[in-house]
Design a protein around this motif. Structure first.
Motif, PDB file in Angstrom:
ATOM      1  N   ALA A 100       2.131   2.513  -7.647  1.00 47.53           N
ATOM      2  CA  ALA A 100       1.804   2.386  -6.221  1.00 47.53           C
ATOM      3  C   ALA A 100       1.186   3.682  -5.688  1.00 47.53           C
ATOM      4  O   ALA A 100       0.257   3.649  -4.872  1.00 47.53           O
ATOM      5  CB  ALA A 100       3.055   2.022  -5.430  1.00 47.53           C
ATOM      6  N   LYS A 101       1.683   4.832  -6.148  1.00 53.88           N
ATOM      7  CA  LYS A 101       1.146   6.109  -5.683  1.00 53.88           C
ATOM      8  C   LYS A 101      -0.278   6.344  -6.189  1.00 53.88           C
ATOM      9  O   LYS A 101      -1.055   7.069  -5.573  1.00 53.88           O
ATOM     10  CB  LYS A 101       2.054   7.264  -6.119  1.00 53.88           C
ATOM     11  CG  LYS A 101       3.428   7.227  -5.472  1.00 53.88           C
ATOM     12  CD  LYS A 101       4.118   8.561  -5.511  1.00 53.88           C
ATOM     13  CE  LYS A 101       3.584   9.482  -4.433  1.00 53.88           C
ATOM     14  NZ  LYS A 101       4.406  10.689  -4.241  1.00 53.88           N
ATOM     15  N   ILE A 113      10.980  -4.680  -4.323  1.00 55.56           N
ATOM     16  CA  ILE A 113       9.968  -3.779  -3.778  1.00 55.56           C
ATOM     17  C   ILE A 113      10.596  -2.770  -2.813  1.00 55.56           C
ATOM     18  O   ILE A 113      10.185  -1.602  -2.755  1.00 55.56           O
ATOM     19  CB  ILE A 113       8.841  -4.585  -3.097  1.00 55.56           C
ATOM     20  CG1 ILE A 113       7.936  -5.217  -4.162  1.00 55.56           C
ATOM     21  CG2 ILE A 113       8.008  -3.705  -2.159  1.00 55.56           C
ATOM     22  CD1 ILE A 113       6.920  -6.200  -3.614  1.00 55.56           C
ATOM     23  N   LYS A 114      11.623  -3.178  -2.086  1.00 51.42           N
ATOM     24  CA  LYS A 114      12.299  -2.266  -1.160  1.00 51.42           C
ATOM     25  C   LYS A 114      12.906  -1.088  -1.916  1.00 51.42           C
ATOM     26  O   LYS A 114      12.839   0.067  -1.464  1.00 51.42           O
ATOM     27  CB  LYS A 114      13.379  -3.012  -0.372  1.00 51.42           C
ATOM     28  CG  LYS A 114      12.859  -4.164   0.472  1.00 51.42           C
ATOM     29  CD  LYS A 114      14.010  -4.937   1.102  1.00 51.42           C
ATOM     30  CE  LYS A 114      13.515  -6.188   1.829  1.00 51.42           C
ATOM     31  NZ  LYS A 114      14.646  -6.986   2.357  1.00 51.42           N
ATOM     32  N   GLU A 133      10.029   1.315  -3.266  1.00 47.75           N
ATOM     33  CA  GLU A 133       9.460   2.173  -2.221  1.00 47.75           C
ATOM     34  C   GLU A 133      10.464   3.226  -1.762  1.00 47.75           C
ATOM     35  O   GLU A 133      10.077   4.347  -1.426  1.00 47.75           O
ATOM     36  CB  GLU A 133       8.982   1.319  -1.057  1.00 47.75           C
ATOM     37  CG  GLU A 133       7.818   0.401  -1.434  1.00 47.75           C
ATOM     38  CD  GLU A 133       7.364  -0.495  -0.311  1.00 47.75           C
ATOM     39  OE1 GLU A 133       6.245  -1.027  -0.397  1.00 47.75           O
ATOM     40  OE2 GLU A 133       8.126  -0.671   0.658  1.00 47.75           O
ATOM     41  N   SER A 172       5.322   5.804  -1.466  1.00 48.19           N
ATOM     42  CA  SER A 172       4.684   4.700  -2.194  1.00 48.19           C
ATOM     43  C   SER A 172       4.806   3.414  -1.399  1.00 48.19           C
ATOM     44  O   SER A 172       5.824   3.157  -0.750  1.00 48.19           O
ATOM     45  CB  SER A 172       5.331   4.513  -3.565  1.00 48.19           C
ATOM     46  OG  SER A 172       6.661   4.036  -3.429  1.00 48.19           O
ATOM     47  N   LYS A 173       3.759   2.603  -1.451  1.00 49.21           N
ATOM     48  CA  LYS A 173       3.773   1.280  -0.849  1.00 49.21           C
ATOM     49  C   LYS A 173       3.242   0.302  -1.884  1.00 49.21           C
ATOM     50  O   LYS A 173       2.105   0.448  -2.357  1.00 49.21           O
ATOM     51  CB  LYS A 173       2.908   1.233   0.414  1.00 49.21           C
ATOM     52  CG  LYS A 173       3.506   1.964   1.604  1.00 49.21           C
ATOM     53  CD  LYS A 173       4.792   1.301   2.075  1.00 49.21           C
ATOM     54  CE  LYS A 173       5.403   2.035   3.259  1.00 49.21           C
ATOM     55  NZ  LYS A 173       6.697   1.420   3.671  1.00 49.21           N
ATOM     56  N   VAL A 174       4.055  -0.664  -2.238  1.00 53.73           N
ATOM     57  CA  VAL A 174       3.649  -1.643  -3.253  1.00 53.73           C
ATOM     58  C   VAL A 174       2.788  -2.693  -2.567  1.00 53.73           C
ATOM     59  O   VAL A 174       3.285  -3.725  -2.109  1.00 53.73           O
ATOM     60  CB  VAL A 174       4.876  -2.279  -3.946  1.00 53.73           C
ATOM     61  CG1 VAL A 174       4.425  -3.289  -4.995  1.00 53.73           C
ATOM     62  CG2 VAL A 174       5.739  -1.202  -4.584  1.00 53.73           C
ATOM     63  N   THR A 175       1.495  -2.417  -2.488  1.00 55.37           N
ATOM     64  CA  THR A 175       0.573  -3.320  -1.812  1.00 55.37           C
ATOM     65  C   THR A 175      -0.236  -4.157  -2.797  1.00 55.37           C
ATOM     66  O   THR A 175      -1.075  -4.952  -2.381  1.00 55.37           O
ATOM     67  CB  THR A 175      -0.383  -2.532  -0.903  1.00 55.37           C
ATOM     68  OG1 THR A 175      -1.083  -1.564  -1.691  1.00 55.37           O
ATOM     69  CG2 THR A 175       0.373  -1.821   0.203  1.00 55.37           C
TER      70      THR A 175
END
Length: 220
Positions: free
Chosen positions: A54-55, A82-83, A86, A92-95
């Motif tokens: 994610a990063k 995902i929580k 992150e 980090s945001k798992v988008t």
């Protein structure tokens, strides 16, 4: 293990993801895409990996690369996990989407089955696999790690950089190559053609065999 490998076209499968239901080929589109599997949600190595991926997402996007994950857990599990990802990797945001494969069919189609590991119910789990797929939907490079060993995202980024240059120029990248370092001209390119292709000039290693096959050039 036989199955999907380098040069093969990934199947155009209809998959359920954290971003909705998609056709894999439509998602890939005209981009290079990294498809990566992880053995299971709420597991330690995978949590560290998906946070690091994610990063790196913005860097991949800048190079025209899409990301999509996969495990055999269901969508609700993915969304809850995902929580944790992150929270463990600040910033980090798992988008990117994560595919759900509770019936364990997709991991077989993508050749991402671990030959030894099983879950608590004795079911097969995904290997820690990663396919880099080109816009032509063919596999350009694959990594295959056991569940116990996490991947190195710097190496994934390095090979993406290599593949981008190989696609743009008729070259190959030598051992330990990094962006900014010279690349090599393949033996299939004659000296005459190399001079036309690389007007900036190139260097030929002086070897005991006196064969002129090790030629270095800077391309960018």
């Amino acid at each position: 293990m036989p199955g999907l490998t380098l040069g093969d076209t990934v199947p155009n499968i209809h998959v359920d993801t954290t971003h909705g239901r998609i056709w894999l080929h439509d998602y890939i589109g005209d981009s290079t895409t990294i498809i990566f599997s992880h053995p299971g949600d709420f597991t330690p190595v995978c949590t560290t990996e998906l946070g690091k991926i994610a990063k790196y997402k913005q860097e991949f996007e800048e190079k025209g690369v899409k990301l999509i994950g996969l495990s055999c857990d269901d969508l609700q599990s993915h969304k809850e996990w995902i929580k944790d990802i992150e929270a463990f990797t600040p910033g980090s945001k798992v988008t990117y989407p994560i595919i759900a494969d509770p019936n364990r069919e997709i991991i077989k189609q993508l050749n991402m089955v671990d030959p030894d590991e099983k879950d608590s119910s004795g079911n097969q789990v995904p290997s820690r696999a990663l396919h880099i797929v080109g816009p032509d939907k063919k596999i350009k490079l694959s990594f295959l790690y056991p569940a116990c060993t996490g991947r190195n995202m710097e190496e994934v980024m390095r090979v993406v950089e290599s593949l981008n240059r190989v696609c743009k120029y008729k070259i190959a990248t030598p051992v330990d190559w990094k962006p900014g370092e010279p690349v090599v001209i393949p033996p299939s390119v004659s000296d005459e053609d190399a001079s036309k292709m690389f007007p900036q000039g190139y260097d030929t290693a002086d070897l005991p065999s006196k064969k002129r096959y090790l030629r270095f050039v800077h391309v960018d």
